[in-house]
Each structure stands twice: as structure tokens, then as C-alpha cells.
Design a protein around this motif. Structure first.
Motif, PDB file in Angstrom:
ATOM      1  N   LYS A 124      40.133  25.691  42.025  1.00  0.00           N
ATOM      2  CA  LYS A 124      39.594  25.295  40.720  1.00  0.00           C
ATOM      3  C   LYS A 124      40.765  24.884  39.823  1.00  0.00           C
ATOM      4  O   LYS A 124      41.886  25.382  40.003  1.00  0.00           O
ATOM      5  CB  LYS A 124      38.894  26.499  40.078  1.00  0.00           C
ATOM      6  N   LYS A 125      40.456  24.039  38.841  1.00  0.00           N
ATOM      7  CA  LYS A 125      41.506  23.542  37.946  1.00  0.00           C
ATOM      8  C   LYS A 125      42.265  24.719  37.291  1.00  0.00           C
ATOM      9  O   LYS A 125      43.484  24.700  37.175  1.00  0.00           O
ATOM     10  CB  LYS A 125      40.865  22.644  36.883  1.00  0.00           C
ATOM     11  N   GLU A 126      41.480  25.743  36.886  1.00  0.00           N
ATOM     12  CA  GLU A 126      42.103  26.871  36.176  1.00  0.00           C
ATOM     13  C   GLU A 126      43.077  27.660  37.074  1.00  0.00           C
ATOM     14  O   GLU A 126      43.919  28.398  36.589  1.00  0.00           O
ATOM     15  CB  GLU A 126      41.021  27.810  35.626  1.00  0.00           C
TER      16      GLU A 126
ATOM     17  N   LEU B 199      51.278  28.137  38.033  1.00  0.00           N
ATOM     18  CA  LEU B 199      52.402  28.791  38.741  1.00  0.00           C
ATOM     19  C   LEU B 199      52.683  28.068  40.065  1.00  0.00           C
ATOM     20  O   LEU B 199      52.845  26.857  40.082  1.00  0.00           O
ATOM     21  CB  LEU B 199      52.098  30.288  38.943  1.00  0.00           C
ATOM     22  N   CYS B 200      52.677  28.801  41.191  1.00  0.00           N
ATOM     23  CA  CYS B 200      53.031  28.164  42.471  1.00  0.00           C
ATOM     24  C   CYS B 200      52.033  27.090  42.893  1.00  0.00           C
ATOM     25  O   CYS B 200      52.391  26.149  43.597  1.00  0.00           O
ATOM     26  CB  CYS B 200      53.165  29.217  43.576  1.00  0.00           C
ATOM     27  N   ALA B 201      50.766  27.221  42.465  1.00  0.00           N
ATOM     28  CA  ALA B 201      49.765  26.214  42.853  1.00  0.00           C
ATOM     29  C   ALA B 201      50.108  24.862  42.236  1.00  0.00           C
ATOM     30  O   ALA B 201      49.779  23.819  42.786  1.00  0.00           O
ATOM     31  CB  ALA B 201      48.376  26.658  42.416  1.00  0.00           C
ATOM     32  N   LYS B 202      50.791  24.904  41.101  1.00  0.00           N
ATOM     33  CA  LYS B 202      51.172  23.669  40.421  1.00  0.00           C
ATOM     34  C   LYS B 202      52.408  23.049  41.090  1.00  0.00           C
ATOM     35  O   LYS B 202      52.510  21.838  41.224  1.00  0.00           O
ATOM     36  CB  LYS B 202      51.458  24.011  38.957  1.00  0.00           C
TER      37      LYS B 202
ATOM     38  N   ARG C  56      53.664  23.873  44.278  1.00  0.00           N
ATOM     39  CA  ARG C  56      53.599  23.707  45.740  1.00  0.00           C
ATOM     40  C   ARG C  56      52.216  23.185  46.107  1.00  0.00           C
ATOM     41  O   ARG C  56      51.312  23.972  46.439  1.00  0.00           O
ATOM     42  CB  ARG C  56      53.867  25.053  46.445  1.00  0.00           C
ATOM     43  N   LYS C  57      52.078  21.886  46.045  1.00  0.00           N
ATOM     44  CA  LYS C  57      50.765  21.260  46.291  1.00  0.00           C
ATOM     45  C   LYS C  57      50.252  21.609  47.697  1.00  0.00           C
ATOM     46  O   LYS C  57      50.970  21.452  48.680  1.00  0.00           O
ATOM     47  CB  LYS C  57      50.864  19.740  46.146  1.00  0.00           C
ATOM     48  N   GLY C  58      49.028  22.111  47.771  1.00  0.00           N
ATOM     49  CA  GLY C  58      48.407  22.409  49.067  1.00  0.00           C
ATOM     50  C   GLY C  58      48.774  23.770  49.636  1.00  0.00           C
ATOM     51  O   GLY C  58      48.197  24.196  50.637  1.00  0.00           O
ATOM     52  N   HIS C  59      49.710  24.466  48.992  1.00  0.00           N
ATOM     53  CA  HIS C  59      50.183  25.751  49.535  1.00  0.00           C
ATOM     54  C   HIS C  59      49.060  26.788  49.651  1.00  0.00           C
ATOM     55  O   HIS C  59      48.790  27.319  50.731  1.00  0.00           O
ATOM     56  CB  HIS C  59      51.323  26.280  48.664  1.00  0.00           C
ATOM     57  N   PHE C  60      48.373  27.051  48.544  1.00  0.00           N
ATOM     58  CA  PHE C  60      47.352  28.111  48.585  1.00  0.00           C
ATOM     59  C   PHE C  60      46.114  27.688  49.383  1.00  0.00           C
ATOM     60  O   PHE C  60      45.441  28.539  49.964  1.00  0.00           O
ATOM     61  CB  PHE C  60      46.967  28.558  47.175  1.00  0.00           C
ATOM     62  N   GLU C  61      45.850  26.390  49.407  1.00  0.00           N
ATOM     63  CA  GLU C  61      44.742  25.914  50.243  1.00  0.00           C
ATOM     64  C   GLU C  61      45.051  26.294  51.698  1.00  0.00           C
ATOM     65  O   GLU C  61      44.170  26.755  52.438  1.00  0.00           O
ATOM     66  CB  GLU C  61      44.570  24.394  50.119  1.00  0.00           C
ATOM     67  N   GLY C  62      46.319  26.122  52.100  1.00  0.00           N
ATOM     68  CA  GLY C  62      46.750  26.485  53.460  1.00  0.00           C
ATOM     69  C   GLY C  62      46.689  27.990  53.697  1.00  0.00           C
ATOM     70  O   GLY C  62      46.262  28.444  54.771  1.00  0.00           O
ATOM     71  N   VAL C  63      47.085  28.763  52.685  1.00  0.00           N
ATOM     72  CA  VAL C  63      47.052  30.231  52.811  1.00  0.00           C
ATOM     73  C   VAL C  63      45.612  30.724  52.950  1.00  0.00           C
ATOM     74  O   VAL C  63      45.291  31.534  53.825  1.00  0.00           O
ATOM     75  CB  VAL C  63      47.719  30.907  51.580  1.00  0.00           C
TER      76      VAL C  63
ATOM     77  N   TYR D 146      51.827  37.728  44.041  1.00  0.00           N
ATOM     78  CA  TYR D 146      50.693  38.174  43.225  1.00  0.00           C
ATOM     79  C   TYR D 146      49.574  37.138  43.160  1.00  0.00           C
ATOM     80  O   TYR D 146      48.389  37.467  43.273  1.00  0.00           O
ATOM     81  CB  TYR D 146      51.207  38.499  41.818  1.00  0.00           C
ATOM     82  N   GLN D 147      49.973  35.874  42.982  1.00  0.00           N
ATOM     83  CA  GLN D 147      48.962  34.807  42.865  1.00  0.00           C
ATOM     84  C   GLN D 147      48.193  34.666  44.186  1.00  0.00           C
ATOM     85  O   GLN D 147      46.972  34.502  44.196  1.00  0.00           O
ATOM     86  CB  GLN D 147      49.668  33.496  42.504  1.00  0.00           C
ATOM     87  N   GLN D 148      48.941  34.762  45.283  1.00  0.00           N
ATOM     88  CA  GLN D 148      48.328  34.719  46.619  1.00  0.00           C
ATOM     89  C   GLN D 148      47.321  35.869  46.775  1.00  0.00           C
ATOM     90  O   GLN D 148      46.198  35.681  47.244  1.00  0.00           O
ATOM     91  CB  GLN D 148      49.430  34.831  47.669  1.00  0.00           C
ATOM     92  N   LEU D 149      47.754  37.057  46.350  1.00  0.00           N
ATOM     93  CA  LEU D 149      46.900  38.245  46.453  1.00  0.00           C
ATOM     94  C   LEU D 149      45.572  38.022  45.716  1.00  0.00           C
ATOM     95  O   LEU D 149      44.489  38.285  46.270  1.00  0.00           O
ATOM     96  CB  LEU D 149      47.673  39.439  45.868  1.00  0.00           C
ATOM     97  N   LEU D 150      45.637  37.527  44.474  1.00  0.00           N
ATOM     98  CA  LEU D 150      44.407  37.327  43.692  1.00  0.00           C
ATOM     99  C   LEU D 150      43.501  36.270  44.318  1.00  0.00           C
ATOM    100  O   LEU D 150      42.287  36.459  44.421  1.00  0.00           O
ATOM    101  CB  LEU D 150      44.743  36.904  42.251  1.00  0.00           C
ATOM    102  N   LEU D 151      44.090  35.151  44.748  1.00  0.00           N
ATOM    103  CA  LEU D 151      43.275  34.056  45.305  1.00  0.00           C
ATOM    104  C   LEU D 151      42.631  34.451  46.630  1.00  0.00           C
ATOM    105  O   LEU D 151      41.455  34.174  46.871  1.00  0.00           O
ATOM    106  CB  LEU D 151      44.141  32.801  45.504  1.00  0.00           C
ATOM    107  N   VAL D 152      43.412  35.124  47.487  1.00  0.00           N
ATOM    108  CA  VAL D 152      42.880  35.529  48.799  1.00  0.00           C
ATOM    109  C   VAL D 152      41.807  36.599  48.611  1.00  0.00           C
ATOM    110  O   VAL D 152      40.757  36.569  49.258  1.00  0.00           O
ATOM    111  CB  VAL D 152      44.022  36.032  49.722  1.00  0.00           C
TER     112      VAL D 152
END
Ligand code: AMP
Length: 270
Positions: free
Chosen positions: A106-108, A112-115, A117-124, A147-153
Motif C-alpha cells: 500500500k502507498k502508506e 523507510l526501506c520500502a522507499k 529498496r524498490k521491490g525488496h519487501f514484495e520479495g520478502v 522492524y519494518q519487515q517484521l510488521l509487514l510480514v
């Protein structure tokens, strides 16, 4: 300790296991990973650790290829910790099918890293979805270091599976530097530098508790860190713990940093 490579080995080995703790890693294990494993052993009957350097979460090929690898040492550590299962899948098995719906942040969440590292969290998220589907653990143990990875996952997995995500504190060395596989890529002097930066941010957080003008102070801190340590900073921001929205107050919030020393990108939060 059983080493599992193929998906059919997993199915066979886990057939009768009901209370399984899962610790996903990319290997080059350190005391941070060990802490997660110990938490899993405490809370679950059996523990499975995966070692998989997931290509789709790297937005830079060079970064992927230079990611540290120490499989023999890792297996020794896992044996000593009396882990029940080690899962070392190959890319072909993990990505054997195309997903039906693309992962879209989502845009929100593009902060941080999502901004940077394009595609990083989508891959995670994609790989965590695939691993959870194969392993079907009761609990997954993940570090606050990312931390950001933890919340998104957590949001994605707990929404789709019965599995619960357990967050574990960040393990640091005596200089307050968060342990990370990437620290192996640093020279001795850069390691000391990274420790000094961690200490500085740790005390900066305490200082912010009694201060209201956080915006000015953050900007000053960025300039000072750049000048004193010769680093490139992707971000230094204060954000709310629960939703990562920007915050002008350190209360219920954390300081997040991502920076490069030489060409090594480090992240941390305090
Ligand atoms: P990685 O192998 O870097 O993908 O990390 C695997 C898991 O270990 C992730 O859940 C990380 O957040 C966690 N982790 C990495 N470093 C630390 C640390 N210093 N303390 C606690 N957990 C960590």
C-alpha cells in the motif's frame, strides 16, 4: 538434526509435528539468530531453521552475489543448539509456481526501506508466504532488528494463516552495534565506526525524550553523522512503533536509520 532439501522431505519429516517453531534466515548465523532459535526452542516443541538467500528480495545483483555465506559453520552452530530440522531449499523448489496475485504494498507502507529498496519487501513477503505454506509452522520467530519487515510480514502472514509471528528483541555487541550478517563485510575500522554510530543514536533517543523540537534535532543529527563518520544516509527518521507513521515525538516511537559505510548498507532502530 535432520537436514531437509526437497519439499517432499519436508512433507515427510513434518507429517506428525504439530507444535513447530520456524526461524527463517539467510544464513551466516550469529548470536541474533541464535537468540531467535532459543526463543523458538523455549516456546515450541520442535524447531526448524531455514537457510535461504532469497534472490527476489535483493534490488541489487551485486548485493545478492556478495551476501556472506558460511554453510558449514552455520550447520555446526545449529547442531550445537540442538535444532530439530534445517531446511536448505533451492531456488527452483521455492519458486516452482507463479503466484496468482502479485504482492503490492500500500502507498502508506512505501516508507523507510520500502522507499529506498524498490521491490525488496514484495520479495520478502512472497518468500515468507511460500515458506509458511510449505512448513506450516505454529509460530515464526523474527527479529526487531528488521522492524519494518517484521510488521509487514506479521500483517500478511497472520491474515492468511493460523501461524503467529513472535517478535524478538535485537541482539547487540558491547558497542551497541546490532549483530548482522552484513557486519562481516565491514573492515575492522568500519566496524568500530558502526559501533560509534549505534551508541550515538542510542543516547540520542534518550536525549529526545526530554526534547520537543525533534525535527530540527534530527536534521542536525543527520548532518553531524555525515560529517563525523563519512557515511551516506538513506534515512534517519522517527516513526510510530505500531504503524510506522511519521512522528514528532519519541513517545511510542522509534528512531530508524539506514546508511552506507563504504558500500555496505546497514539498518537499525532504537
Ligand atoms: P537474516 O538472516 O538477516 O535474514 O535474518 C533472519 C532473522 O534474524 C530475521 O528475523 C532478523 O530480523 C533476525 N535478526 C537478524 N539480526 C538480528 C539481531 N541482531 N538480533 C535479533 N534478531 C536478528
Amino acid at each position: 538434526m535432520k537436514i531437509l532439501i526437497k519439499n517432499k522431505d519436508i512433507n515427510e519429516a513434518l507429517k506428525k509435528v504439530s507444535n513447530l517453531g520456524f526461524v527463517p534466515t539467510m544464513g551466516s548465523l550469529h548470536k541474533g539468530h541464535e537468540y531467535l532459535i532459543k526463543q523458538s526452542k523455549k516456546k515450541c516443541k520442535q524447531t526448524l531453521v531455514s537457510i535461504f538467500i532469497n534472490p527476489t528480495q535483493f534490488n541489487n545483483k551485486k548485493d545478492y552475489l556478495s551476501y556472506p555465506k558460511n554453510l558449514r559453520k552455520d550447520l555446526n552452530i545449529l547442531k550445537k543448539l540442538k535444532v530439530n530440522f534445517v531446511y536448505i531449499p533451492n531456488k527452483k523448489d521455492i519458486y516452482s509456481f507463479k503466484r496468482k496475485e502479485a504482492i503490492v504494498l500500500k502507498k502508506e507502507n512505501k516508507v523507510l526501506c520500502a522507499k529506498f529498496r524498490k521491490g525488496h519487501f514484495e520479495g520478502v513477503i512472497d518468500v515468507m508466504d511460500r515458506l509458511t505454506n510449505i512448513i506450516k509452522p505454529k509460530k515464526i520467530f523474527m527479529g526487531e532488528k528488521d522492524y519494518q519487515q517484521l510488521l509487514l510480514v506479521k500483517k500478511f502472514i497472520e491474515n492468511k494463516y493460523e501461524t503467529k509471528i513472535v517478535s524478538c528483541k535485537t541482539v547487540r555487541n558491547k558497542n551497541k552495534l546490532a549483530l548482522s550478517s552484513r557486519n562481516q563485510l565491514l573492515s575492522k575500522s568500519d566496524l568500530i565506526k558502526a559501533g560509534k554510530i549505534a551508541r550515538e543514536l542510542f543516547y540520542f533517543k534518550m536525549f529526545l525524550r526530554n526534547n520537543k523540537k525533534t525535527k530540527n534535532l534530527l536534521q542536525k543529527k543527520i548532518e553531524l553523522l555525515k560529517k563525523n563518520f563519512d557515511i551516506k544516509i538513506d534515512y534517519l527518521e522517527i516513526r510510530k512503533k505500531n504503524n510506522l507513521k511519521t512522528s514528532l515525538n519519541i513517545k511510542n516511537s522509534k528512531i530508524f536509520i539506514a546508511y552506507f559505510i563504504d558500500n555496505v548498507r546497514l539498518i537499525d532502530n532504537f
